[in-house]
Design an enzyme around this catalytic site. Sequence first.
Site, mmCIF file in Angstrom:
data_model
loop_
_atom_site.group_PDB
_atom_site.id
_atom_site.type_symbol
_atom_site.label_atom_id
_atom_site.label_comp_id
_atom_site.label_asym_id
_atom_site.label_seq_id
_atom_site.Cartn_x
_atom_site.Cartn_y
_atom_site.Cartn_z
ATOM 1 N N ASP A 1 -47.867 32.869 6.011
ATOM 2 C CA ASP A 1 -47.334 32.627 4.858
ATOM 3 C C ASP A 1 -46.019 33.655 4.507
ATOM 4 O O ASP A 1 -45.797 34.522 5.204
ATOM 5 C CB ASP A 1 -48.465 33.329 3.705
ATOM 6 C CG ASP A 1 -49.496 32.434 3.500
ATOM 7 O OD1 ASP A 1 -49.497 31.354 4.345
ATOM 8 O OD2 ASP A 1 -50.367 32.753 2.651
ATOM 9 N N HIS B 1 -49.075 36.620 7.673
ATOM 10 C CA HIS B 1 -48.116 36.876 6.941
ATOM 11 C C HIS B 1 -47.074 37.122 7.833
ATOM 12 O O HIS B 1 -47.135 37.859 8.815
ATOM 13 C CB HIS B 1 -48.170 38.074 5.801
ATOM 14 C CG HIS B 1 -49.158 37.351 4.769
ATOM 15 N ND1 HIS B 1 -50.523 37.706 4.643
ATOM 16 C CD2 HIS B 1 -48.918 36.800 3.572
ATOM 17 C CE1 HIS B 1 -50.966 37.352 3.626
ATOM 18 N NE2 HIS B 1 -50.165 36.876 2.766
HETATM 19 ZN ZN LIG Z 1 -47.639 34.378 -0.204
#
Ligand SMILES: [Zn+2]
Length: 271
Positions: A79, A226
């Site tokens: 992400d 992430h």
């Molecule tokens: Zn996010």
Amino acid sequence: MDQAGSRSRWTRHGVLGFAFVAPFLTLCLAETHLLLALAPLVVSHVLFLYATFIPNCQWLGPVVRSFATTEPEIWLTIDDGPSPVHTIAILDLLGRFEARATFFVVGLQAEKNPHLVTEILARGHEVANHTHSHPSGSFWAAGPVRTSAEIDRCAEHLRTRGDRPARFFRAPVGLRNLFLHPELERRGLALIGWSVRGLDTIRRDPAQVAAKILGRVRPGAIIVLHEGHRIESDPEFNPRCIEATLSGLAAKGYRCVIPQPEQLRPQRAGK
Ligand SMILES: [Zn+2]
């Protein structure tokens, strides 16, 4: 997903309907039972807050938490990119481990770094919609106009390959709002949650992040990691978390694949 979708739709209508009726119940009861009169308001607020703030809660609509497979396969999702500091290094890592991943991309980042979106696709991975501006503190309260704009403006920057537009959406920090599911349905987008996350935005040690994921991983699990975080303080942190996770998954015999929409399921992996 069809049965789960219609169940979620009824639950959403129930939560919304009760929120609408609750003030009238309170007014009716207020004259005779003041304390009891507050109960419908309290209950409707609790229901609304639970549905909104518990990530992966299915009450407002179906949230994908795993995919159906009999193989030792997982879906790695990354992400918050693309990141000029991390994306290429992460793509190299994925190549080294022969892993495929879906990048849940923030529209503003894609707008600044279109060549990275192109590179992700060129290396056989997938991009997906993670809103235009990633409003993690306010998306849960967004109305229909803002919700649509966040989805559509991000989508504009993902149209680098005409044959297949992005099929998946993930809400910022997993918090949805009352208007999100109908907007996603209208656009044919599936809302993707997760089975396992390593909390790499909070933890400090890549080994701990990987250990948390590897301790809970099951065939069909969706893993969240992430990129683009701690660029100033620890620029190697995100790639190291991904490397440790990929290495551990390979040692356990797992392959990282991108599932087909018909494989997606609302229940957790292993159930
Ligand atoms: Zn996010």
